[in-house]
Design an enzyme around this catalytic site. Sequence first.
Site, PDB file in Angstrom:
ATOM      1  CE  LYS A 123      -0.376   0.142   5.054  1.00  0.00           C
ATOM      2  NZ  LYS A 123      -1.301   0.203   6.213  1.00  0.00           N
ATOM      3  CE1 TYR A 165      13.554  31.278   1.947  1.00  0.00           C
ATOM      4  CE2 TYR A 165      13.268  28.900   1.880  1.00  0.00           C
ATOM      5  CZ  TYR A 165      13.150  30.144   1.275  1.00  0.00           C
ATOM      6  OH  TYR A 165      12.615  30.242   0.011  1.00  0.00           O
TER       7      TYR A 165
END
Length: 418
Positions: free
Chosen positions: A46, A302
């Site tokens: 999955k 940043y």
Amino acid sequence: MNNSFSNDVAGHYRGAWLELDLAAISNNVSYLKSFAPQSELCAVVKANGYGHGAVGAALGAISGGASVLAVALVEEGIELRRAGIDIPILLLSQPPIESLKYCIGWGLIPTITSPDALDTLENLDVAWEEYFEDASPDRASDISKFGQILDQRVPVHVKVETGMNRAGAAIEVAMDLSVRVANSNKVYLDGLWTHLATADEKDQEISKAQIERFSEFEKDLVNVLGFRPKTHISNTAATVTLPDSRRDLVRCGIGIYGYFPSKDVERIAADPGNSGSLIPALSLKARISMIKEVKPNEGISYGHIYVTNSLALIATVPVGYADGVPRVIGSNSSNGSVLIRGQRCPIRGWVTMDQLTVDVTALKGSVEIGDDVVLIGSMEDEAIYADEWARLANTIVYEILIHMANRLQIRPSQHSPN
């Protein structure tokens, strides 16, 4: 079968990619089967094969001895069918009622937990051919190979709630469903199962209580039906640590991709009496896109959470948190690193959406633009794996793996068969 690796546009024009080692998945399935040699192994593929690519993961698992696959969604099962995979595929949760017809049309085995689902299955009176939504061009072949016909009984599994308290049917409901299925002329009881909540923890009391509840339910059902259906309980952790959970089938997810679900499970698996080992199957690689000298007392990335304390050589790598790299591993406290020319080089500053920055000062004079970077995987005598990232990001390895294939191309590793 279709090629098991990504062939679409994603990743073709980037200096970053994933490599999948099918031989590693095959090895891992064989290794896990050694703990439960009397059981079939169901490979859980999955969530796009836990980020490894569902089709490639399925093929690797099948080559290692998996005889059943498991998915979470009807769409995931259809993807495998369209790739030409024709072994049994189990849905691990009951799909929406309106999706059951497509589940059956594509030859998927539904898990059911409600009377409404069983009512729907018993009243699907339209020809199965109508349930092939967006079928492949060779529609007749699809229908012949995977479609059910009205005089065939459809296999279903009933999921029993024993303590996970998430998606199983309560004991009374499960008993009623199982008896109804066993007596139906439209469906048959192909399996009965439950899911363990704490199998990866050192304290196994909850798991043992769940196994006992399931065994009591199974005994009561056999007394009613006169036969014992196929059963399954074990996930990866229980396959390794709880012999009483190993039934007709064991369901292995994280283990087939090369990781133990916890250190407690890994310690038990490392017993000298057990041979073999798990091999991580997925690598994340890139190439340096820029190198620059940065003066002392300059901020990187940043927020300038990292400031150089001397002249530094900083390399930019074109991969970021949009590719599954945890933003936090670039923080000053995490000490995340990558491999370049066989050496660990520290990530400096926050990981950004598409890029990260690495201190390669130690490689000055040898490092170049275009050099390979290993973010997850091995290079020479060094290795970094997804469980290291999970520790640095204070999360689980599952979460790390499933996010990496969103926009990175998956290529075969040099160890994978063509």
